[in-house]
Design a protein around this motif. Structure first.
Motif, PDB file in Angstrom:
ATOM      1  N   VAL A  55       0.822  -1.208   0.000  1.00 24.70           N
ATOM      2  CA  VAL A  55       0.000   0.000   0.000  1.00 24.70           C
ATOM      3  C   VAL A  55       0.860   1.264   0.000  1.00 24.70           C
ATOM      4  N   GLY A  56       2.148   1.107   0.296  1.00 27.10           N
ATOM      5  CA  GLY A  56       3.014   2.276   0.345  1.00 27.10           C
ATOM      6  C   GLY A  56       4.241   2.194  -0.529  1.00 27.10           C
ATOM      7  N   LYS A  57       4.346   1.151  -1.363  1.00 22.92           N
ATOM      8  CA  LYS A  57       5.547   0.972  -2.176  1.00 22.92           C
ATOM      9  C   LYS A  57       5.181   0.593  -3.610  1.00 22.92           C
ATOM     10  N   GLY A  58       6.002   1.085  -4.556  1.00 24.32           N
ATOM     11  CA  GLY A  58       5.831   0.713  -5.948  1.00 24.32           C
ATOM     12  C   GLY A  58       7.117   0.952  -6.722  1.00 24.32           C
ATOM     13  N   ILE A  59       7.278   0.261  -7.843  1.00 20.68           N
ATOM     14  CA  ILE A  59       8.466   0.399  -8.693  1.00 20.68           C
ATOM     15  C   ILE A  59       8.012   0.733 -10.114  1.00 20.68           C
ATOM     16  N   LEU A  60       8.527   1.842 -10.646  1.00 19.82           N
ATOM     17  CA  LEU A  60       8.264   2.224 -12.029  1.00 19.82           C
ATOM     18  C   LEU A  60       9.508   1.944 -12.859  1.00 19.82           C
ATOM     19  N   THR A  61       9.346   1.157 -13.924  1.00 20.63           N
ATOM     20  CA  THR A  61      10.419   0.935 -14.896  1.00 20.63           C
ATOM     21  C   THR A  61       9.975   1.544 -16.224  1.00 20.63           C
ATOM     22  N   MET A  62      10.745   2.511 -16.670  1.00 18.77           N
ATOM     23  CA  MET A  62      10.400   3.226 -17.899  1.00 18.77           C
ATOM     24  C   MET A  62      11.492   3.012 -18.925  1.00 18.77           C
ATOM     25  N   SER A  63      11.116   2.525 -20.116  1.00 15.20           N
ATOM     26  CA  SER A  63      12.078   2.293 -21.188  1.00 15.20           C
ATOM     27  C   SER A  63      11.469   2.814 -22.483  1.00 15.20           C
ATOM     28  N   TYR A  64      12.230   3.643 -23.206  1.00 16.88           N
ATOM     29  CA  TYR A  64      11.646   4.175 -24.438  1.00 16.88           C
ATOM     30  C   TYR A  64      12.738   4.568 -25.431  1.00 16.88           C
ATOM     31  N   ALA A  65      12.336   4.538 -26.699  1.00 20.57           N
ATOM     32  CA  ALA A  65      13.169   5.026 -27.805  1.00 20.57           C
ATOM     33  C   ALA A  65      12.314   5.981 -28.622  1.00 20.57           C
ATOM     34  N   TYR A  66      12.753   7.247 -28.699  1.00 19.92           N
ATOM     35  CA  TYR A  66      12.037   8.286 -29.424  1.00 19.92           C
ATOM     36  C   TYR A  66      12.912   8.784 -30.571  1.00 19.92           C
ATOM     37  N   THR A  67      12.324   8.893 -31.746  1.00 20.71           N
ATOM     38  CA  THR A  67      13.016   9.525 -32.861  1.00 20.71           C
ATOM     39  C   THR A  67      12.597  10.987 -32.944  1.00 20.71           C
ATOM     40  N   ILE A  68      13.576  11.856 -32.840  1.00 26.45           N
ATOM     41  CA  ILE A  68      13.334  13.297 -32.876  1.00 26.45           C
ATOM     42  C   ILE A  68      13.392  13.738 -34.336  1.00 26.45           C
ATOM     43  N   TYR A  77      16.324   5.531 -23.729  1.00 26.58           N
ATOM     44  CA  TYR A  77      16.578   5.681 -22.300  1.00 26.58           C
ATOM     45  C   TYR A  77      15.823   4.621 -21.502  1.00 26.58           C
ATOM     46  N   THR A  78      16.396   4.260 -20.376  1.00 23.25           N
ATOM     47  CA  THR A  78      15.745   3.382 -19.406  1.00 23.25           C
ATOM     48  C   THR A  78      16.070   3.904 -18.009  1.00 23.25           C
ATOM     49  N   TYR A  79      15.067   3.947 -17.157  1.00 24.75           N
ATOM     50  CA  TYR A  79      15.313   4.314 -15.760  1.00 24.75           C
ATOM     51  C   TYR A  79      14.304   3.613 -14.857  1.00 24.75           C
ATOM     52  N   VAL A  80      14.665   3.518 -13.573  1.00 22.86           N
ATOM     53  CA  VAL A  80      13.828   2.850 -12.570  1.00 22.86           C
ATOM     54  C   VAL A  80      13.651   3.807 -11.395  1.00 22.86           C
ATOM     55  N   ILE A  81      12.392   3.970 -10.948  1.00 28.89           N
ATOM     56  CA  ILE A  81      12.084   4.831  -9.801  1.00 28.89           C
ATOM     57  C   ILE A  81      11.333   4.022  -8.757  1.00 28.89           C
ATOM     58  N   GLU A  82      11.774   4.125  -7.521  1.00 30.59           N
ATOM     59  CA  GLU A  82      11.070   3.491  -6.405  1.00 30.59           C
ATOM     60  C   GLU A  82      10.172   4.532  -5.740  1.00 30.59           C
ATOM     61  N   PHE A  83       8.876   4.211  -5.611  1.00 30.52           N
ATOM     62  CA  PHE A  83       7.900   5.111  -5.016  1.00 30.52           C
ATOM     63  C   PHE A  83       7.685   4.739  -3.552  1.00 30.52           C
ATOM     64  N   ASP A  84       7.774   5.726  -2.688  1.00 32.88           N
ATOM     65  CA  ASP A  84       7.455   5.540  -1.277  1.00 32.88           C
ATOM     66  C   ASP A  84       6.154   6.295  -1.013  1.00 32.88           C
ATOM     67  N   GLY A  85       5.043   5.583  -1.098  1.00 36.78           N
ATOM     68  CA  GLY A  85       3.733   6.212  -1.035  1.00 36.78           C
ATOM     69  C   GLY A  85       3.035   6.083  -2.367  1.00 36.78           C
ATOM     70  N   LEU A  86       1.825   5.514  -2.362  1.00 41.38           N
ATOM     71  CA  LEU A  86       1.142   5.216  -3.629  1.00 41.38           C
ATOM     72  C   LEU A  86      -0.134   6.027  -3.813  1.00 41.38           C
ATOM     73  N   MET A  87      -0.116   7.279  -3.377  1.00 41.14           N
ATOM     74  CA  MET A  87      -1.277   8.119  -3.650  1.00 41.14           C
ATOM     75  C   MET A  87      -1.440   8.354  -5.138  1.00 41.14           C
ATOM     76  N   GLN A  88      -0.337   8.500  -5.828  1.00 40.99           N
ATOM     77  CA  GLN A  88      -0.352   8.779  -7.257  1.00 40.99           C
ATOM     78  C   GLN A  88       0.383   7.667  -8.004  1.00 40.99           C
ATOM     79  N   ILE A  89      -0.349   6.901  -8.801  1.00 34.51           N
ATOM     80  CA  ILE A  89       0.252   5.910  -9.690  1.00 34.51           C
ATOM     81  C   ILE A  89       0.302   6.525 -11.086  1.00 34.51           C
TER      82      ILE A  89
END
Length: 639
Positions: free
Chosen positions: A55-68, A146-158
């Motif tokens: 209820v208070g923890k989550g992990i976001l893994t974001m991976s993307y390739a954008y052509t500008i 790019y790829t990055y990982v963020i650990e969330f402490d508190g899940l009010m906003q997913i």
């Protein structure tokens, strides 16, 4: 021999090219033409995975390739990872840059990732930070990965899924996943999606996956709402959550509001001397509304806005006694302080969470979640409801303006959260009335005297001009008039800060050669101020609804004094046009052969209309622009 050597050469080259091809990623040539059209950015491959741990923890893994594709998409070439020291932490970042052919030309290295504070100019202190990486200058088009990982402490906003998050962005492939353990629940809201979630149950939890492919870019369309109205999206919200030890439930608006009460409990206490001061200031007031006005204006004089946000401080206010001592605070703190001052006078008020901004998405009543970015105050009364913007030191009591008007908001009452609508300003409360006298000289020069009352939302739109310095006022006046040869002879502004406030603008202008001389004739444009010059551009295959955000009325009464020795030769016939979007009329009448009186009225009606009606709107504005360009012909009287 030569043939054998040539064969060996071809073989070696083919092997080298084959291996070189293995290293190529995201060559631009592989993008379908349909995704290149109107695109500043093509999302080649995007994967967003959020794993709910508790209820208070989550992990976001974001991976993307954008052509500008061009310079308009350059901002997206930067890696920008916002985080806060208390609520979310960045664990890893990787990246690479590829040229048009797909060859890697740059790698993201740790010492080029900048980590800095993200304190805004209006903030005193925040724990918000950002990690960012800026690639070296490249020739367009190029691709970032790019790829990055963020650990969330508190899940009010997913984090929501918003793959087509801007105009001129196309999507080759985008995937969104939520991983949820069996012991927890969450909710999701799908918008503008043809394919629903793919749900797979397993022993360790359930995986929800959404995927879109081959979505062309959309272009900005006039009179459209936020892109969330028509772009594919998935909103996500927890049922139960916890933030810095404060547990809550978001499955209903009422429960969410109760959490707001919990985190701010006991923060409404004021020093005894302040309570005594408020009672003294309001002792001669006629009623509670008058008391509230006195208190609001006292708060405005005493405080100023400064954002202070650390961790739960995005939702939890500083104590009222702290604001009383410091004299500054953010929207929550100033609203709570005002509510406490009102309470000292026996007036009940509730704070209100709102999604503020000119063109923001409205909360979905059926889907409770944390949509909000601002806080205001509400005083419910038997006769009406009073809304207070506590962060603006100039707004009149009870007036909120376009920043928070006419939208769904969450009012936090003693019983919990309640979804209500803020004030809707009707056409009479969003209008201007202008009286103009034009003195025309025989050389075509004119002296123009204008007096305009800007009321309600029109007041709000002109408030920055009213508060500006003298030179800034002059520049803005000339920019708005936009007629060559205009000279400001005099100007004055005054203000009436009633519930529907008014700014009066008085102008004296000299305009050289405003009327054109043609032999013995003078040809003069009738509308000099706020002439409708622009017509909405034609958009083929329009996708979004046509939205008129607010009703309004504009009325101009123009007296044209005919120069000595001239008579009116031709004047415009009466013009009336009406559509589903509003009404327009223009009428010119003679006045004792010495003047002409023109009355112009333009009424715009609030509403949402199908995309297919857009051409009607374009034609409506064409008629108005044509009418506003009307001219009067004066002829010299023969002696």
């Amino acid at each position: 021999m030569r043939r054998q050597l040539f064969s060996v050469f071809v073989f070696i080259m083919s092997v080298q090219l084959s291996h070189a091809g293995d290293d190529l990623k995201y060559p631009v040539a592989e993008i379908p033409d349909s995704l290149k059209m109107d695109a500043k950015l093509v999302k080649r491959n995007e994967e967003q995975t959020f794993e709910i741990k508790s209820v208070g923890k989550g992990i976001l893994t974001m991976s993307y390739a954008y052509t500008i594709m061009n310079e308009n998409g350059l901002e997206q070439a930067m890696l920008i990872v916002p985080y806060s020291q208390k609520l979310n932490r960045v664990h890893s970042i990787h990246g690479a840059i590829y040229d048009i052919s797909g060859k890697k030309v740059e790698s993201l290295v740790a010492d080029r990732v900048v980590d800095q504070s993200l304190i805004a100019g209006y903030s005193l202190y925040e724990d918000s930070r950002v990690k960012y990486f800026r690639p070296k200058t490249l020739s367009y088009p190029f691709t970032v990965e790019y790829t990055y990982v963020i650990e969330f402490d508190g899940l009010m906003q997913i984090p929501e899924w918003d793959p087509v998050n801007s105009a001129n962005v196309s999507v080759e492939k985008s995937i969104f996943r939520i991983i949820c353990p069996p012991s927890l629940t969450f909710r999701y809201l799908e918008k503008n999606l043809k394919i629903k979630a793919d749900i797979v149950n397993g022993e360790s939890g359930t995986i929800y996956e959404w995927k879109i492919t081959g979505v062309p870019a959309f272009v900005t369309e006039p009179f459209s709402g936020p892109h969330e109205n028509f772009s594919p999206m998935v909103y996500v919200a927890p049922d139960n959550f916890e933030l810095e030890g404060y547990a809550g439930n978001m499955s209903t608006w009422s429960d969410y509001g109760k959490w707001g009460i919990l985190v701010n409990q006991g923060r409404d206490q004021l020093p005894a001397e302040t309570v005594a001061l408020i009672k003294e200031k309001t002792k001669n007031c006629s009623d509670d509304k008058d008391k509230a006005r006195v208190i609001y204006e006292y708060m405005q004089d005493k405080t100023r806005y400064l954002n202070i946000s650390v961790g739960i401080g995005g939702w939890q206010t500083l104590p009222a006694e702290t604001i009383d001592r410091l004299g500054y605070g953010d929207c929550k703190a100033l609203s709570n302080y005002t509510m406490s001052l009102l309470g000292a006078a026996g007036i009940k008020a509730d704070y209100v969470w709102v999604r503020a901004g000119e063109n923001e998405v409205n909360p979905d009543p059926s889907f409770p979640m944390d949509y909000f970015n601002h806080e205001i105050l509400c005083i419910p009364t038997e006769k009406d409801t009073i809304w207070l913007e506590c962060t603006n030191q100039h707004l009149p009591f009870g007036f909120i303006g376009t920043f928070t008007d006419d939208r769904k908001v969450l009012m936090v009452t003693d019983e919990g959260g309640k979804l209500v609508n803020t004030k809707i300003y009707n056409a009479d409360e969003n209008c201007y009335n202008r009286k103009i006298t034009i003195t025309l000289g025989e050389t075509g020069d004119v002296k123009l005297i204008s007096s305009t009352d800007y009321r309600g939302i029109q007041y709000y739109n002109h408030l920055s001009l009213f508060l500006a310095g003298t030179e800034d006022k002059k520049r803005k006046i000339l920019d708005d008039i936009n007629i060559p040869g205009t000279d400001i002879l005099n100007f004055k502004y005054s203000e009436n800060k009633k519930a529907i406030p008014v700014i009066n603008e008085y102008l004296e202008l000299g305009i050289m050669r405003y009327a054109t001389i043609s032999g013995s004739r003078l040809l003069m444009p009738l509308i000099a101020i706020d002439r409708q010059r622009d017509v909405p551009k034609i958009v083929k295959n329009r996708k979004s609804d046509v939205i008129i955000r607010r009703s309004s009325i504009s009325t101009d009464t123009i007296a044209v004094l005919i120069p000595e020795g001239f008579t009116t030769e031709v004047m415009p016939a009466e013009i009336k046009t009406e559509s589903r979007f509003g009404k327009y009329s223009l009428k010119v009448m003679p006045d004792n052969n010495k003047a002409l009186i023109c009355v112009r009225r333009f009424e715009l009606s609030k509403g949402t209309h199908p995309a297919s009606t857009y051409i009607e709107l374009v034609n409506f504005y064409k008629k108005i622009a044509l009418a506003d360009n009307s001219k009067i012909s004066f002829k010299r009287i023969q002696q």
